[in-house]
Scaffold this active site. Structure first.
Site: not given
Lengths: 199, 236
Positions: B61, B206, B209
């Protein structure tokens, strides 16, 4: 040298918009929602259960928003469409009981996956339940922002959802328009006296 | 998990196949029901057919989301970069993707590899083995490419076991690539962990990320390093 040469300092030239219109993700919140004095309590992966827990455990204690936008349900993999809609309804009920002056806007679940698949059908079913249940709850309305994401061949484009689930900047811009219009409308409806008492 | 008590460092980091799940090419199973992982993989394979990237970013990600922020257009598009990041991917998923078509149609000069933080349940040694298996695969498929492995970032608001695991992964990978002419590890952590041990949500929204500010801090030095590598590749 000769009189034919233009003086570059005298040539009218607009400032170049180097950022361009293709604004990226972080700017959308700042540009469209910050001016409305918005707070964002979103957490990736949350289910209706997680959101309910957070709202019951402090997140509503110190605020009195005029509008609460709820967008949750796509991650409820263990639950049926009816259960998911029930979970969203429970959230709306909690909000209207804890924040009597808030108007609740529930956003419809978006389509997902590159091609038609069971989760798309499930999300459509959730939205269908919400459309019929939410009007019975005062101060609450349903807004479908998903129009246009599924093309005529049934596909979703990575231009709108970079992983066929999460929105790109362009995707967010598309959903922001109807949402902002509704939010502005609701905020304008809120009378001054009510606004003052919420401070 | 069985531990190989007396295995040498080489054995631990170069282990592949069934003995190390992190180094065994494994596609993602579609448990949610909308086939998105395979859709993305297929897109990467077919999209690469008419592209000639100089740089390929591949990983999880942190790579995928990089593509959604302005910093991509600012720093990496000009380098003719492609992005094959998939959220949630572990080393064995990236290994499968690269073994099954994502490298078939392109010859990037540099491959930037950023993966490992999502390898839950694997030891630091196994994760290192997974990363080294990817490095080896890239060498096999793209003999002229240079692989730049990015260090796995710290995570979580306060100190926790995953931070220790990630730091250990970086240490092991750094040792493993030190003898390789075609790969290196770059530490891209600009100092996200503060003196009190905390990470700020201004950098990692968070605690996993990156925010745009976080990406800027990571990408400016990465970009400079990449440019240097590309110039060196051009000279060779």
């Amino acid at each position: 040298m000769s009189g034919d040469e233009m003086n570059p300092a005298a040539v009218a030239q607009a400032v170049e918009d180097i950022q361009g219109d293709d604004r990226w993700m972080a700017q959308i919140w700042r540009e469209l929602f910050s001016p409305l004095h918005a707070l964002n309590f979103g957490i990736g992966g949350d289910t209706t259960c997680n959101v309910l827990w957070r709202l019951q455990n402090g997140e509503l204690d110190n605020i009195g928003p005029k509008v609460t936008v709820v967008w949750v349900g796509t991650n409820n993999h263990e639950h049926s469409a009816e259960q998911v809609a029930g979970g969203i309804l429970a959230i709306a009920q909690l909000l209207t009981s804890r924040l009597p002056k808030t108007k609740v806007v529930v956003l419809g679940l978006l389509a997902r996956g590159e091609w038609p698949n069971p989760l798309r059908e499930k999300n459509v079913a959730v939205n269908s339940f919400l459309r019929s249940w939410l009007p019975r709850l005062g101060q609450t309305q349903f807004l479908d922002v998903g129009a246009g994401f599924v093309h005529s061949d049934g596909t979703i484009s990575t231009r709108d959802m970079f992983d066929f689930l999460h929105l790109t900047a362009a995707g967010y811009r598309a959903i922001a328009k109807p949402l902002i219009d509704l939010l502005r409308q609701i905020l304008e409806e809120t009378p001054e006296e009510k606004r003052a008492s919420l401070l | 998990m069985h531990h190989i008590a007396n295995a040498s460092l080489t054995d631990k980091v170069m282990s592949s196949g069934d003995s190390n799940p992190a180094a065994t090419p494994t596609p993602c199973v579609d448990i949610q029901g909308d086939g998105r992982w395979m859709s993305l993989h297929n897109h990467f394979v077919s999209n690469s057919k008419d592209k000639e990237p100089d740089v390929l970013f591949v990983g999880d990600s942190l790579v995928q989301l990089l593509h959604q922020f302005e910093v991509w257009r600012e720093l990496f598009s000009p380098l003719h970069a492609l992005n094959f990041g998939v959220g949630g991917d572990e080393t064995q998923h990236v290994l499968w993707r690269l073994s099954n078509g994502e490298l078939a149609h392109i010859s990037p000069k540099v491959v930037v590899l950023w993966v490992g933080t999502h390898n839950h349940g694997h030891t630091a040694e196994q994760i290192c083995g997974g990363i080294m298996a990817i490095v080896q695969l890239i060498k096999d498929k793209l003999p002229k490419a240079y692989t730049l492995v990015l260090g796995v970032l710290p995570r979580g608001k306060m100190p926790n076991p995953l931070r220790e695991r990630n730091a250990q992964v970086n240490k092991l990978v750094k040792e493993a690539v030190s003898s390789l002419p075609h790969a290196s590890l770059l530490n891209v952590d600009p100092g996200f962990v503060h003196s009190d041990g905390s990470i700020s949500h201004q950098d990692l929204y968070d605690f996993l990320h990156l925010t745009p500010q976080g990406y800027q801090a990571v990408c400016q030095p990465l970009h400079a390093h990449l440019k240097g590598l590309l110039e060196k590749q051009a000279e060779n």
